[in-house]
Scaffold this motif. Structure first.
Motif, short mmCIF file in Angstrom:
data_model
loop_
_atom_site.label_atom_id
_atom_site.label_comp_id
_atom_site.label_asym_id
_atom_site.label_seq_id
_atom_site.Cartn_x
_atom_site.Cartn_y
_atom_site.Cartn_z
N GLU A 125 5.11 20.95 5.68
CA GLU A 125 5.48 19.50 6.37
C GLU A 125 4.62 18.56 6.06
O GLU A 125 4.92 17.34 5.97
CB GLU A 125 5.96 19.34 7.75
N ALA A 128 5.01 16.40 2.61
CA ALA A 128 5.98 15.68 2.97
C ALA A 128 5.74 14.47 3.70
O ALA A 128 5.78 13.10 3.53
CB ALA A 128 7.34 16.00 3.42
N ASP A 129 5.22 14.63 4.81
CA ASP A 129 4.67 13.47 5.70
C ASP A 129 3.76 12.59 5.16
O ASP A 129 3.54 11.54 5.25
CB ASP A 129 4.16 13.89 7.29
N ILE A 131 3.20 11.97 1.85
CA ILE A 131 3.78 11.27 1.09
C ILE A 131 4.70 10.19 1.47
O ILE A 131 4.54 8.84 1.02
CB ILE A 131 4.70 12.03 -0.02
N ARG A 132 5.46 10.36 2.59
CA ARG A 132 6.24 9.38 3.18
C ARG A 132 5.25 8.15 3.95
O ARG A 132 5.35 6.87 3.56
CB ARG A 132 6.82 9.82 4.34
N ALA A 133 4.13 8.81 4.16
CA ALA A 133 3.21 7.70 4.67
C ALA A 133 2.55 6.80 3.74
O ALA A 133 2.26 5.42 3.76
CB ALA A 133 1.66 8.34 5.34
N LEU A 135 4.20 6.07 0.88
CA LEU A 135 5.44 5.00 0.64
C LEU A 135 5.60 3.83 1.81
O LEU A 135 5.75 2.67 1.44
CB LEU A 135 6.78 5.75 0.46
N ASP A 136 5.36 4.12 2.91
CA ASP A 136 5.49 3.06 4.08
C ASP A 136 4.24 2.19 4.34
O ASP A 136 4.32 1.58 5.35
CB ASP A 136 5.92 3.99 5.46
N CYS A 165 9.73 17.84 -1.65
CA CYS A 165 9.46 16.61 -1.21
C CYS A 165 10.48 15.65 -2.03
O CYS A 165 10.96 14.68 -1.55
CB CYS A 165 7.96 16.21 -1.25
N GLU A 168 13.84 15.59 -0.83
CA GLU A 168 14.09 15.16 0.47
C GLU A 168 13.91 13.51 0.46
O GLU A 168 14.48 12.85 1.14
CB GLU A 168 13.00 15.67 1.45
N LEU A 169 13.36 12.96 -0.55
CA LEU A 169 13.16 11.61 -1.02
C LEU A 169 14.10 10.94 -1.64
O LEU A 169 14.06 9.69 -2.41
CB LEU A 169 11.58 11.23 -1.19
N ARG A 172 15.85 7.56 -1.38
CA ARG A 172 15.02 6.23 -1.63
C ARG A 172 14.87 5.98 -2.90
O ARG A 172 14.33 4.86 -2.98
CB ARG A 172 13.68 6.58 -0.80
#
Length: 808
Positions: A125, A128-129, A131-133, A135-136, A165, A168-169, A172
């Motif tokens: 996890e 994934a967290d 990579i999202r960070a 992107l954001d 990942c 899951e993405l 987007r």
């Protein structure tokens, strides 16, 4: 100037590689006529000395292209009529340039290349967290893609983490996902950027014939194709920075996920990649993953035993999965026994060191190796021998064909054994009846092969695979191009059925394409083991694949090996004819890369090689190929003399000599080439006589003639009449070409004939007939995947609509 220079570059490159087809050739000849009208500066790079005076040459180098563009622009400034013609030519040339397919375009390709996720994926996890960070992050640099680089040792689960990942993405990134295993465990197995770019461009909608041959142009087109797209690009198992950098898209809407065992410092320093080091699973997550893989069918086990197994795997996912898979399929294995085996191996290794056959630099308590040892020890003798046989070379994928020949078993037994190995996680299924090793599993299997079988048995396995792939490739190549002259015993006895499916040639080409990477690997393996007679024959059997689909970097690599293998064979009483044959085929690969000088040098060597061994059919073929190259380079007089020389060589072939049966068709083809060369020199009277002679020769060929090539000659006659200023006679010839290509089912050639006939109608001021032919041509182009041809014709239809003031 920039537009003209770009057009000159596009047309000159396409003229060499053949990427633009017949339209590209005609556009090149039109450039020749435009330059022929423009006065040259003394000593200009676009002229050169020939035996018969000054001549234009195809502008191949940057200097020559700049000089040609300057000449055109200078004359356009002083002549409105020339400026108008030049503008028309530039528009025509623009349709030949490889085109990016925007994600918003109608019918745009949105590739979905991600492999499936595993149902037992556990933890990660934090990846994934992270990579999202990224992107954001509101402060991330604008104008560049987000690049995340995961590093860690082999077996740590990098691929599984990025694939999970990416899945899951996906919402987007609506414009698709690209995935490639770069095979970067070593420099010897790593894919070239050019090979990957060619694969990506096709999946992005670029027709294979329009994929550039050289890496720099492939990279530029890839960036065009991904511009403004929101997509994920996964570059798995990278060897180094140099392998990755050409594969980066330019769009800030893209996410790039890179995995590697090595730190990619340039990627971080120069492209802002974010590094992340992947760690082993915790003991709790290892226990969870073990139980998931072992399955609910396993009898309940004490937590202490499961925990002991988990600790023995060191939290390395590959070791966990391999151990769990063994427990899943072998009911007799108990958790306690597996835990004890792991403990004993770890303890024994630490006391006694590395067993014979294993790499001395390996960690003696490497969990992945321990798990593989345990699983290997549980295989039946037959399955263990099969496993070792698969690892004798780094095949890109292991197919049933490859496995059966490597192990010397029939295909049904190979299928069953492949499934057994996949069930215990020693192989991974990546497609229908297509498997691959994790490189650590292959390394272990190879070590066991060296220790238990020895080099002789391993070499024999490679030879069987090479023979099997040669038999497969020769059969498919024969179906793709059944009438071509070919060399080597692999083609002996091959025939086509009386009632052959019209689509069989395309199916055979698709079969060759699926095995393209394995074929290249087989060539390398056969060369390594000294099977030179198989190396050059494999290259010969790949002729149809490369001629029809390109892949020029691989073409040159395999055929350089083929040339040297043929030379070694010739020095050891092998087939001396093979040297010239390999050099001719290598030259065509160079032509596809735009390397005209290398191609000409290879062909001149081929002529000498065939002449030295008295192989007249090969010599004629090499001289003909040299003529075709010179025709592309606008050296029309030299080309004509070459074709005439090849014709004389064919006349010296006597009944019973090699190639005797092919002489009538080969002569007809040369008569056609001579007529084309004469027409390019505007010697139309001689050209018409020559082309009509070629037409008669094709009609007289055994077996009812060669109708397809009759249609090709009608095309050349129509084009020559157009160049001579007689569109009405041209239309008569093109009527026959259209009829012939329709009868033959040659869809793209049919469309080309219709497009050329539409030009006749345009010159004769028949807009209705022109519109009808263009509509039909567009439909054929679209139905057969030539998007560039369809777009070009649609643009002309739009011009007609605008001129008529009504829809067409």
């Amino acid at each position: 100037m920039d537009m003209v220079l770009s057009a000159v570059g596009t047309v000159a490159s396409g003229a060499l590689s053949g990427a633009g087809g017949e339209m590209g050739r005609r556009t090149s000849e039109r450039l020749y006529r435009l330059l022929d009208r423009a006065p040259a500066e003394p000593g200009s790079a676009v002229t050169g000395a020939a035996g018969d005076g000054q001549r234009l040459v195809l502008p191949v180098t940057d200097q020559e292209r700049t000089a040609a563009a300057s000449r055109l622009v200078e004359l356009a400034r002083t002549s409105p009529d020339f400026a108008r013609e030049l503008g028309e030519w530039v528009r025509e040339a623009s349709w030949l340039a490889p085109r990016a397919v925007p994600a918003v375009a109608h019918g745009a390709s949105r590739p979905q290349m991600l492999p499936p996720t595993t149902a037992v994926f556990t933890d990660r996890e934090e990846v994934a967290d992270w990579i999202r960070a990224l992107l954001d992050d509101a402060d991330r640099p604008p104008g560049a893609p987000t690049v995340a680089a995961l590093t860690g040792p082999g077996g740590i689960g990098k691929t599984a983490a990025v694939v999970q990942c990416a899945h899951e993405l996906r919402e987007r990134f609506p414009d698709g996902t690209l995935f490639v295993d770069l095979a970067g465990a070593s420099a010897g197995t790593a894919l070239t950027p050019s090979d990957v770019l060619a694969r990506f461009l096709e999946r992005l909608g670029v027709p294979p014939a329009m994929v550039p041959g050289d890496e720099a142009r492939q990279r530029d087109l890839f960036r065009d194709c991904t511009a403004d797209r929101r997509m994920i690009v996964v570059l798995d198992n990278a060897h180094d920075d140099a392998q990755v950098l050409p594969l980066l898209p330019a769009s800030p809407g893209c996410l790039v996920l890179v995995t590697s065992r090595h730190r990619l410092s340039r990627l971080v320093a120069e492209h802002g990649a974010h590094p992340f080091t992947l760690r082993p699973l915790s003991t709790a997550d290892s226990v969870l993953l073990l139980r998931r893989i072992a399955g609910r069918e396993r009898s309940a086990a004490p937590d202490e035993a499961v925990r002991a197994v988990a600790e023995g795997t060191g939290g390395i996912p590959l070791a966990v999965c391999t151990t769990g898979a063994g427990l899943a399929v072998r009911e007799h294995l108990s958790w306690d026994r597996v835990a004890q085996q792991l403990s004993d191996r770890i303890h024994g290794r630490r006391q006694t060191g590395v067993p014979m056959g294993e790499h001395p630099r390996e960690d003696p308590a490497d969990p992945v190796r321990l798990a593989q040892e345990m699983t290997y020890g549980e295989l039946t003798p037959e399955c263990a021998a099969f496993y070792r046989a698969l690892a004798v070379w780094s095949w890109p994928t292991v197919t049933v064909l490859c496995a059966a020949h490597a192990a010397g078993v029939d295909e049904d037994e190979a299928r069953e054994l492949l499934e057994q190995l996949a069930r215990v996680h020693l192989l991974e299924e990546v497609g229908e009846e297509r498997y691959r090793f994790h490189d650590l599993a292959r390394a272990y299997a190879r070590e066991r092969a060296i220790a238990e079988d020895g080099p002789g048995v391993m070499a024999a396995a490679v030879r069987r695979v090479a023979v099997g792939y040669l038999r497969f490739a020769a059969g498919a190549d024969f179906r793709v191009l059944p009438l071509r002259w070919r060399l080597g015993p692999a083609y002996t006895g091959l025939t086509l059925p009386d009632r052959r499916d019209p689509a069989d040639g395309r199916l055979a080409l698709a079969e060759l394409r699926r095995e393209r990477e394995n074929l290249a690997a087989v060539v390398q393996a056969a060369e390594h083991h000294g099977f030179d007679e198989l190396v050059w024959q494999l290259c010969e059997a790949m002729w149809g694949l490369h001629l029809m689909l390109g892949f020029h970097a691989q073409w040159v690599d395999t055929h350089l090996r083929g040339v040297e293998a043929a030379r070694r064979c010739a020095a050891e009483f092998g087939d001396r004819r093979a040297v010239g044959r390999m050099l001719v085929q290598l030259a065509f690969g160079y032509i596809g890369l735009g390397q005209a000088h290398d191609a000409e040098e290879a062909l001149e060597q081929a002529v000498s090689a065939d002449r030295d061994c008295g192989h007249r059919r090969g010599e004629a073929s090499a001289v003909e190929a040299l003529g075709l190259l010179r025709l592309k380079l606008w050296r029309h007089g030299e080309a004509q003399r070459g074709f005439e020389e090849a014709r004389e060589i064919l006349r010296r072939i006597r009944e019973g000599d090699d190639g005797w049966r092919d002489v009538p068709r080969a002569t007809a083809l040369l008569e056609h080439h001579i007529g084309r060369a004469q027409a390019r020199q505007r010697n139309f009277t001689a050209a018409f006589a020559q082309l009509n002679d070629a037409l008669a020769r094709f009609r007289r060929l055994p077996g009812g003639g060669d109708t397809y090539n009759e249609g090709r000659v009608y095309m050349s006659l129509g084009e020559a009449h157009l160049d001579a200023g007689d569109p009405d006679l041209a239309r008569v010839c093109l009527d026959k070409a259209v009829e012939t290509m329709e009868t033959e089912g040659a869809a793209l050639q049919h469309a080309d004939a219709l497009e050329l006939r539409a030009r006749c109608h345009r010159l004769s001021h028949r807009p209705a007939e022109e519109t009808e032919d263009l509509r039909t041509a567009a439909a054929y182009y679209e139905e057969n995947g030539d998007r560039a041809g369809a777009d070009r014709v649609r643009a002309r239809l739009a011009e007609l609509e605008e001129a008529a003031g009504r829809p067409v």
